[in-house]
Design a protein around this motif. Structure first.
Motif, PDB file in Angstrom:
ATOM      1  N   TRP A  31      38.444  44.850  53.647  1.00 29.39           N
ATOM      2  CA  TRP A  31      38.275  43.410  53.465  1.00 29.39           C
ATOM      3  C   TRP A  31      37.025  43.085  52.644  1.00 29.39           C
ATOM      4  O   TRP A  31      37.016  42.152  51.850  1.00 29.39           O
ATOM      5  N   GLU A  32      35.967  43.866  52.783  1.00 37.88           N
ATOM      6  CA  GLU A  32      34.732  43.604  52.044  1.00 37.88           C
ATOM      7  C   GLU A  32      34.934  43.791  50.543  1.00 37.88           C
ATOM      8  O   GLU A  32      34.251  43.164  49.743  1.00 37.88           O
ATOM      9  N   CYS A  33      35.868  44.639  50.149  1.00 41.95           N
ATOM     10  CA  CYS A  33      36.108  44.938  48.727  1.00 41.95           C
ATOM     11  C   CYS A  33      37.143  44.023  48.078  1.00 41.95           C
ATOM     12  O   CYS A  33      37.275  44.028  46.857  1.00 41.95           O
ATOM     13  N   VAL A  34      37.888  43.265  48.858  1.00 37.33           N
ATOM     14  CA  VAL A  34      38.942  42.413  48.309  1.00 37.33           C
ATOM     15  C   VAL A  34      38.311  41.243  47.549  1.00 37.33           C
ATOM     16  O   VAL A  34      37.459  40.541  48.084  1.00 37.33           O
ATOM     17  N   LYS A  35      38.719  41.055  46.290  1.00 38.66           N
ATOM     18  CA  LYS A  35      38.186  39.983  45.448  1.00 38.66           C
ATOM     19  C   LYS A  35      39.252  38.990  45.016  1.00 38.66           C
ATOM     20  O   LYS A  35      38.954  37.844  44.719  1.00 38.66           O
ATOM     21  N   TYR A  36      40.493  39.457  44.915  1.00 41.07           N
ATOM     22  CA  TYR A  36      41.570  38.653  44.353  1.00 41.07           C
ATOM     23  C   TYR A  36      42.616  38.313  45.403  1.00 41.07           C
ATOM     24  O   TYR A  36      42.895  39.105  46.289  1.00 41.07           O
ATOM     25  N   CYS A  37      43.260  37.159  45.241  1.00 36.61           N
ATOM     26  CA  CYS A  37      44.253  36.704  46.214  1.00 36.61           C
ATOM     27  C   CYS A  37      45.634  37.309  45.975  1.00 36.61           C
ATOM     28  O   CYS A  37      46.460  37.330  46.881  1.00 36.61           O
ATOM     29  N   SER A  38      45.890  37.789  44.761  1.00 43.03           N
ATOM     30  CA  SER A  38      47.222  38.304  44.442  1.00 43.03           C
ATOM     31  C   SER A  38      47.136  39.361  43.347  1.00 43.03           C
ATOM     32  O   SER A  38      46.107  39.530  42.694  1.00 43.03           O
ATOM     33  N   ASP A  39      48.258  40.038  43.113  1.00 41.03           N
ATOM     34  CA  ASP A  39      48.321  41.020  42.032  1.00 41.03           C
ATOM     35  C   ASP A  39      48.153  40.333  40.681  1.00 41.03           C
ATOM     36  O   ASP A  39      47.526  40.861  39.776  1.00 41.03           O
ATOM     37  N   ARG A  40      48.718  39.154  40.550  1.00 41.31           N
ATOM     38  CA  ARG A  40      48.609  38.421  39.288  1.00 41.31           C
ATOM     39  C   ARG A  40      47.148  38.111  38.960  1.00 41.31           C
ATOM     40  O   ARG A  40      46.692  38.305  37.828  1.00 41.31           O
ATOM     41  N   CYS A  41      46.399  37.638  39.928  1.00 33.54           N
ATOM     42  CA  CYS A  41      44.977  37.352  39.703  1.00 33.54           C
ATOM     43  C   CYS A  41      44.199  38.632  39.436  1.00 33.54           C
ATOM     44  O   CYS A  41      43.293  38.644  38.609  1.00 33.54           O
ATOM     45  N   ARG A  42      44.542  39.713  40.111  1.00 40.93           N
ATOM     46  CA  ARG A  42      43.851  40.973  39.884  1.00 40.93           C
ATOM     47  C   ARG A  42      44.057  41.454  38.457  1.00 40.93           C
ATOM     48  O   ARG A  42      43.116  41.887  37.794  1.00 40.93           O
ATOM     49  N   GLN A  43      45.288  41.353  37.943  1.00 39.88           N
ATOM     50  CA  GLN A  43      45.573  41.780  36.574  1.00 39.88           C
ATOM     51  C   GLN A  43      44.891  40.865  35.562  1.00 39.88           C
ATOM     52  O   GLN A  43      44.304  41.335  34.595  1.00 39.88           O
ATOM     53  N   THR A  44      44.930  39.580  35.782  1.00 39.56           N
ATOM     54  CA  THR A  44      44.297  38.617  34.884  1.00 39.56           C
ATOM     55  C   THR A  44      42.784  38.744  34.948  1.00 39.56           C
ATOM     56  O   THR A  44      42.123  38.748  33.916  1.00 39.56           O
ATOM     57  N   GLY A  45      42.245  38.882  36.141  1.00 39.99           N
ATOM     58  CA  GLY A  45      40.815  39.000  36.323  1.00 39.99           C
ATOM     59  C   GLY A  45      40.250  40.270  35.714  1.00 39.99           C
ATOM     60  O   GLY A  45      39.179  40.261  35.134  1.00 39.99           O
ATOM     61  N   ALA A  46      40.998  41.354  35.808  1.00 36.76           N
ATOM     62  CA  ALA A  46      40.537  42.623  35.243  1.00 36.76           C
ATOM     63  C   ALA A  46      40.473  42.537  33.720  1.00 36.76           C
ATOM     64  O   ALA A  46      39.575  43.060  33.091  1.00 36.76           O
ATOM     65  N   LYS A  47      41.425  41.830  33.110  1.00 42.88           N
ATOM     66  CA  LYS A  47      41.437  41.690  31.657  1.00 42.88           C
ATOM     67  C   LYS A  47      40.279  40.806  31.184  1.00 42.88           C
ATOM     68  O   LYS A  47      39.626  41.103  30.204  1.00 42.88           O
ATOM     69  N   THR A  48      40.049  39.704  31.882  1.00 44.91           N
ATOM     70  CA  THR A  48      39.010  38.779  31.441  1.00 44.91           C
ATOM     71  C   THR A  48      37.616  39.311  31.729  1.00 44.91           C
ATOM     72  O   THR A  48      36.699  39.059  30.976  1.00 44.91           O
ATOM     73  N   SER A  49      37.433  40.085  32.789  1.00 47.22           N
ATOM     74  CA  SER A  49      36.105  40.604  33.107  1.00 47.22           C
ATOM     75  C   SER A  49      35.753  41.818  32.251  1.00 47.22           C
ATOM     76  O   SER A  49      34.599  42.181  32.124  1.00 47.22           O
ATOM     77  N   ALA A  50      36.745  42.460  31.621  1.00 47.70           N
ATOM     78  CA  ALA A  50      36.484  43.625  30.787  1.00 47.70           C
ATOM     79  C   ALA A  50      35.941  43.237  29.415  1.00 47.70           C
ATOM     80  O   ALA A  50      35.374  44.044  28.710  1.00 47.70           O
TER      81      ALA A  50
END
Length: 52
Positions: A31-50
């Protein structure tokens, strides 16, 4: 262990969409490592943060 109301569960805010999301059983161990609410946000967030 007794059942809890959804309002009693811990919440976080998604770093991508800024929406609150509640704890889930599958996130119990990390739970401490969870940042995103969904797979879609994780994929979008990883692209924008890179981007620099």
């Amino acid at each position: 262990m007794r059942m809890r109301q959804k309002s009693e569960l811990p919440t976080k805010v998604c770093v991508c969409c800024q929406r609150p999301f509640a704890w889930r059983k599958k996130w119990e161990r990390d739970w401490e490592c969870v940042k995103y609410c969904s797979d879609r946000c994780r994929q979008t967030g990883a692209k924008t943060s890179a981007k620099p």
